[in-house]
Design an enzyme around this catalytic site. Structure first.
Site, PDB file in Angstrom:
ATOM      1  N   PHE A 193      -5.073   3.625  14.361  1.00 52.86           N
ATOM      2  CA  PHE A 193      -5.326   4.604  13.306  1.00 52.86           C
ATOM      3  C   PHE A 193      -6.443   4.069  12.426  1.00 52.86           C
ATOM      4  CE2 PHE A 193      -2.149   8.059  13.017  1.00 52.86           C
ATOM      5  CZ  PHE A 193      -1.497   7.801  14.219  1.00 52.86           C
ATOM      6  N   ASN A 220       0.840  -1.208   0.000  1.00 48.61           N
ATOM      7  CA  ASN A 220       0.000   0.000   0.000  1.00 48.61           C
ATOM      8  C   ASN A 220       0.869   1.250   0.000  1.00 48.61           C
ATOM      9  OD1 ASN A 220       0.481   0.843   2.861  1.00 48.61           O
ATOM     10  ND2 ASN A 220      -0.402  -1.185   3.206  1.00 48.61           N
ATOM     11  N   LYS A 240      10.357 -16.654  -9.376  1.00 46.23           N
ATOM     12  CA  LYS A 240       9.609 -15.596 -10.037  1.00 46.23           C
ATOM     13  C   LYS A 240       8.582 -16.219 -11.000  1.00 46.23           C
ATOM     14  CE  LYS A 240      10.124 -11.693 -13.076  1.00 46.23           C
ATOM     15  NZ  LYS A 240      10.942 -11.050 -14.071  1.00 46.23           N
ATOM     16  N   LYS A 279     -14.408   0.996  15.029  1.00 45.08           N
ATOM     17  CA  LYS A 279     -13.093   0.350  15.237  1.00 45.08           C
ATOM     18  C   LYS A 279     -12.652   0.459  16.692  1.00 45.08           C
ATOM     19  CE  LYS A 279     -11.569   0.608  10.561  1.00 45.08           C
ATOM     20  NZ  LYS A 279     -10.888   1.325   9.511  1.00 45.08           N
TER      21      LYS A 279
HETATM   22  N1  CTP Z   1      -4.406  -3.074  12.031  1.00 42.08           N
HETATM   23  C1  CTP Z   1      -3.716  -4.141  12.578  1.00 42.08           C
HETATM   24  N2  CTP Z   1      -3.667  -5.333  11.906  1.00 42.08           N
HETATM   25  C2  CTP Z   1      -4.297  -5.495  10.739  1.00 42.08           C
HETATM   26  C3  CTP Z   1      -5.012  -4.414  10.175  1.00 42.08           C
HETATM   27  C4  CTP Z   1      -5.051  -3.221  10.835  1.00 42.08           C
HETATM   28  O1  CTP Z   1      -3.150  -3.990  13.656  1.00 42.08           O
HETATM   29  N3  CTP Z   1      -4.223  -6.657  10.131  1.00 42.08           N
HETATM   30  C5  CTP Z   1      -4.475  -1.798  12.759  1.00 42.08           C
HETATM   31  C6  CTP Z   1      -3.878  -0.640  12.013  1.00 42.08           C
HETATM   32  O2  CTP Z   1      -2.503  -0.466  12.334  1.00 42.08           O
HETATM   33  C7  CTP Z   1      -4.692   0.532  12.519  1.00 42.08           C
HETATM   34  C8  CTP Z   1      -6.045  -0.066  12.796  1.00 42.08           C
HETATM   35  O3  CTP Z   1      -5.810  -1.466  12.933  1.00 42.08           O
HETATM   36  O4  CTP Z   1      -4.192   1.055  13.732  1.00 42.08           O
HETATM   37  C9  CTP Z   1      -7.080   0.192  11.743  1.00 42.08           C
HETATM   38  O5  CTP Z   1      -6.753  -0.352  10.533  1.00 42.08           O
HETATM   39  P1  CTP Z   1      -7.693  -0.301   9.249  1.00 42.08           P
HETATM   40  O6  CTP Z   1      -7.021  -1.041   8.159  1.00 42.08           O
HETATM   41  O7  CTP Z   1      -8.117   1.090   8.972  1.00 42.08           O
HETATM   42  O8  CTP Z   1      -8.920  -1.050   9.764  1.00 42.08           O
HETATM   43  P2  CTP Z   1      -9.437  -2.485   9.506  1.00 42.08           P
HETATM   44  O9  CTP Z   1      -9.782  -3.029  10.844  1.00 42.08           O
HETATM   45  O10 CTP Z   1      -8.499  -3.279   8.688  1.00 42.08           O
HETATM   46  O11 CTP Z   1     -10.791  -2.198   8.760  1.00 42.08           O
HETATM   47  P3  CTP Z   1     -11.110  -1.867   7.243  1.00 42.08           P
HETATM   48  O12 CTP Z   1      -9.902  -2.228   6.421  1.00 42.08           O
HETATM   49  O13 CTP Z   1     -12.268  -2.711   6.980  1.00 42.08           O
HETATM   50  O14 CTP Z   1     -11.420  -0.406   7.217  1.00 42.08           O
END
Ligand code: CTP
Length: 401
Positions: free
Chosen positions: A323, A210, A289, A337
């Site tokens: 976050f 990402n 690969k 969340k």
């Molecule tokens: N996070 C984590 N482990 C993951 C995904 C996310 O610890 N596998 C943490 C991120 O570091 C962040 C928070 O969870 O602090 C929110 O992540 P986000 O990707 O926005 O939320 P998701 O729970 O993955 O929800 P969605 O993708 O459905 O918005």
């Protein structure tokens, strides 16, 4: 950084406001600070070093060359001793040098060498203060974390009336005191910060990843270390140098990040999960690969563990900050969340605006807790780091109290 009585290094540059620095030095001493002074040559035309030597009982540094030799290079020892460096008054010229990173005298060399927070109280003619080039320098320094005590309006030494007069010394002393308290408010606290995005390999050369640049997480780690915390920074692949005074662990995948977090969790007081952890990984990584001709129709994905949710489930008393990067319903999604992952604070931002968020220097965030929501204006990532850690320090304090 010294322990014991906090040390304020007052830098004085060549403006008429220099005489007010005598009062500032006295005020800081009354408030319990040890004060040391560094002056530019020009400043000595307005007030003599002897005045400050008498007030502080400490040698006053002016030249890089003429001072008595010490065991350590003087500008470096001054830079390290300072809990806060305050430049009062700061001329347009010195501000320009600071913005450029020039180090051609004792004061600017020390300012460049110090890791201490910088407080700048500018004083100059109104026209100089309003010039675009000066405004730009202010912004450059602000983005780097300098705290400005804006000049006041009134009659200036040159006879003009307008903005540019050195701010009231009590206001300057308050700003310095706030920074001095901040510079120690995380002493004894172990802060674990995750940053950057994880990369989930498809084959030895390709991955799912990402846009996260890691800038916010690195700024938080750096700021926490500056405030006295023991910091572990666990980061996905980013092109940023190690921040000063932090344990830095570079990982690639979500599973590696999880392992690095869990290995440190028992000694941790605060976890700030700013990393953009990939939610999925390819179910199997090809050892070689993948050639165009052999490309699969689809890549099978597997769920990655949610590191933050796993920490929240433990209910360990560690302060958890998550976050949330959202494109719509920012606050509602963040509140969901907060509850689902059982964390204390969610920092939410809207990533649908390309001028903010990923890879940019600025962001506007919402702090979401069980008690409510605070919205910030658009701020630099350094300022967000500082603001976030103010909240973390306050939450830690309220738990103690
Ligand atoms: N996070 C984590 N482990 C993951 C995904 C996310 O610890 N596998 C943490 C991120 O570091 C962040 C928070 O969870 O602090 C929110 O992540 P986000 O990707 O926005 O939320 P998701 O729970 O993955 O929800 P969605 O993708 O459905 O918005």
């Amino acid at each position: 950084m010294a322990r014991g009585k906090p040390t304020i290094l007052v830098g004085i540059t060549g403006g008429i406001g220099a005489y007010k620095s005598c009062e500032l030095v006295r005020l800081l001493q009354k408030r319990g600070f040890r004060v040391k002074v560094v002056m530019t040559e020009a400043a000595t035309r307005f007030v003599t070093p002897l005045t400050f030597r008498t007030l502080t009982g400490e040698p006053v540094a002016v030249s890089l060359w003429a001072d008595e030799p010490e065991s350590k290079v003087h500008h470096i020892s001054l830079a390290e001793e300072a809990d806060v460096m305050a430049i009062v008054p700061c001329t347009a010229n010195v501000m320009a040098k600071l913005a450029q990173g020039r180090a051609d005298d004792m004061l600017t060399t020390t300012a460049l060498a110090t890791e201490a927070p910088l407080v700048i109280a500018p004083a100059m003619n109104t026209h100089m203060w309003r010039k675009e080039t000066t405004r730009r320098n202010v912004e450059v320094l602000r983005a780097r974390g300098a705290v400005f005590v804006e000049p006041g309006t009134g009659e200036l030494a040159c006879g003009d009336v307008g903005e540019g007069r050195l701010a009231d010394v009590r206001i300057i002393a308050n700003a310095i005191e706030t920074e001095a308290l901040r510079s120690r408010d995380l002493v004894g606290v172990h802060v674990l910060v995750t940053a950057g995005g994880t990369q989930e390999p498809i084959d030895p050369v390709r991955f799912i990843g990402n846009h996260s640049s890691g800038k916010t997480g690195f700024a938080i780690a750096e700021e926490a270390a500056r405030r006295g915390a023991r910091v572990s920074l666990i980061t996905g692949p980013v092109s940023l140098p190690d921040p000063f005074n932090c344990e830095v662990v570079r990982v690639q995948t979500a599973l590696q990040m999880r392992a690095a977090v869990l290995a440190r969790f028992d000694t941790t007081d605060v976890v700030v999960m700013s990393a953009a952890v990939a939610d999925f990984r390819p179910a199997a990584m090809s050892a070689d690969k993948i050639k165009k001709g052999d490309a699969p129709e689809a890549i099978e994905l597997e769920r990655n563990p949610d590191i933050l949710a796993e920490l929240g489930e433990r209910g360990s008393g560690v302060l958890l900050v998550g976050f949330a990067a959202e494109t719509n319903e920012v606050v509602t999604n963040a509140q969901a969340k907060l509850e689902a992952k059982r964390v204390d604070l969610i920092v939410a931002n809207d990533v649908s605006d390309p001028s903010m968020g990923f890879g940019t220097e600025h962001n506007k965030v919402y702090y979401v807790t069980a008690d409510g929501v605070d919205e910030t204006p658009v701020l630099g990532k350094r300022t967000i780091a500082r603001d976030l850690l103010d909240r973390v320090a306050a939450l830690l304090q309220s738990r103690k109290g």
